[in-house]
Design an enzyme around this catalytic site. Sequence first.
Site, mmCIF file in Angstrom:
data_model
loop_
_atom_site.group_PDB
_atom_site.id
_atom_site.type_symbol
_atom_site.label_atom_id
_atom_site.label_comp_id
_atom_site.label_asym_id
_atom_site.label_seq_id
_atom_site.Cartn_x
_atom_site.Cartn_y
_atom_site.Cartn_z
ATOM 1 N N SER A 187 -119.841 -35.376 37.878
ATOM 2 C CA SER A 187 -119.361 -36.499 37.237
ATOM 3 C C SER A 187 -121.051 -37.071 36.914
ATOM 4 O O SER A 187 -121.673 -36.433 36.385
ATOM 5 C CB SER A 187 -118.515 -37.383 38.056
ATOM 6 N N ASP A 339 -120.194 -40.985 30.824
ATOM 7 C CA ASP A 339 -120.857 -39.980 31.706
ATOM 8 C C ASP A 339 -120.913 -38.640 31.504
ATOM 9 O O ASP A 339 -119.826 -38.150 30.571
ATOM 10 C CB ASP A 339 -120.385 -40.374 33.303
ATOM 11 N N ASP A 341 -118.975 -36.007 32.356
ATOM 12 C CA ASP A 341 -117.681 -35.116 32.161
ATOM 13 C C ASP A 341 -116.889 -36.235 31.254
ATOM 14 O O ASP A 341 -115.508 -35.850 31.455
ATOM 15 C CB ASP A 341 -117.223 -34.811 33.511
ATOM 16 N N ASP A 343 -115.424 -38.834 31.661
ATOM 17 C CA ASP A 343 -114.150 -39.671 32.202
ATOM 18 C C ASP A 343 -114.199 -41.150 32.351
ATOM 19 O O ASP A 343 -113.468 -42.000 32.650
ATOM 20 C CB ASP A 343 -113.561 -38.986 33.499
#
Length: 626
Positions: A187, A339, A341, A343
């Site tokens: 993340s 961010d 990834d 999400d």
Amino acid sequence: MLPVEDLYQLEFEDFMNVHPSVQAAISAIETAAQESKISQTAVENLRVWLTEDRYSQYRDEVIAHIEAGKWQKLDDVFWTIIPFGTGGRRGRMYPIGSNAINDRTIGESAQGLADYVVAFHGGKKDLSCAIAYDTRHQSRHFTELCAGIMAAAGIKVYLLDDYRATPQLSFAVRYKNCDCGIMVTASHNPPSDNAVKVYWSSGAQVLPPHDKAIIEKVMTCQQIRSMPFDEAVAAGMVEVVTDEIDAAYFDAAGKCGFDGPRDVKVLYSPLHGVGTAAVVPLAIRDGFKDIEVYGPHAEPNGDFPNVPGHVSNPENAVIFEEPIKYAKTIGANMILATDPDCDRIGVAAPKTTDTSGEWRTFNGNEIGAILGEYILSKRKAAGTLSPQHYIIKTLVTTELCRRIAESYGVRCVGDLLVGFKHIAAVIDAEGPDLFVYGTEESHGYLVGQYCRDKDGAVASMLMCELAAELKAKGISMDEYLGDLQRRHGYHRETLISLVMEGSEGMAAMQRLMKAFRTSPPASLAGIQVAKVRDYSAATITDTATGKVGHLAGPSGDLIILDLADEGNYVAVRPSGTEPKIKLYVFTRLAPDQSADLEKAESVLGARLQALEQDARDYARLNVKPS
């Protein structure tokens, strides 16, 4: 016949006779411990890695570190066993170590998941797992490792074989009817880190009873069984489904949008992550034509080279400083960032309708309230709301979201621990057909039924819609939020992170959490602490009378200090992904005190400063050993 413990001792002595270098290494680490160069727990874990067959391939590297006297590094990577939490395993990468992300710890994670899935389904055929990965260092390598382990266990892998977003992995699990899923990402953590997030067949991160059972399998893993990746592909045990999932995801996610104007100029930053492949196509599909990717952040790069501090976290206002300068030159109406990834999102916009004037960033609670108001207003206009519909938030997310929901006659389910998996569980328990919106203060948002994790791409699409609507009305986003604050009372929040790394840091975290439970501060910012909610002990304590009652709600390591002034409180919890304790500070004024926003801002700004100072002072006194 010799007792079992004597047999073990003989086997250990035989091993030492065959491996004198190991004996020398163990003697060296014991001496280092006596000299306080390394912790005792590191000694214990090092002995395991040096003597047990399952770690034999790492033995030479461990011995080399010992011979070189790299005691600080050895203590860092061996002082504990990196936990496999309910969301997976996350930490710093290093080739060796029980407290590091490496082939062994990632392999154990995948093997434990595979073993549990096989055991849980009791001989079921056609088991499958979806896997995706982000732009971080080693992400593709760990993906191949996980895929090979799944294939060796007889579990077919559906692979998103390019940089893809975490919500696309959640969607893929559901779309392909998989039994589990793995997302290789850390993340928003620093470039040094990586991780695996583990998903169940619902598309949500694993929940009870599966989480504890998987953890047990991971922590007792002896042998990692893996099929070479190319061999697994050739055997049909790994199938690339990137194009199929892309098409299906955009179809499903695109249905979450609303009609309205589309004339808006947006600057978008993927922060060197995967987001460009999700945010931009979805926005274009929704009718937006003027979306520019911010050049310095466009390159997929696990070092996050052009992000301040190399930390691609959209919660950090500093990441917007350079994009704002550029946005002013091109007349952008809004900046979005996701961010690595994709999400979670961050948002910046002009304070007025003048795009060349002063800009501001919005925190996760503010974005949550803004999006909630937009979605509910659109649903109300369409006649698709009822008293049975609901939104979801966590206990550490602003109560402004609850008040907005109630103003639309909609329920708010808000008694949840931190983690979007809890929001996902409510969606399935309460019924997805009545679900409107889910939000958490750490910049995660979800609408629709297509996946069970927060989605930065869909949140970005909805923010584009709102920005276009506000532009058409001649209203700034700051003014839009200000109207909500007047109607529902001025809310302001802040987050305090107390970083405590290493073995000493863990002990300090435990001392501080114990202090908050057993001897909480009597007051903060001059306001009495009226009640203490302990979600671990399921108790609520009246500090004036000492009376202890039962606390209904979830069970977890969370403490909330309710101040005597209603709507003002502090929540305390250890982070599940980083070595820190987080303090969430909430303040509020009633609507009749919020008409003058500038005055309300001044009052709560001063209160937040005082609350933060008192909280930090209390923590400083209580992290020390007694």
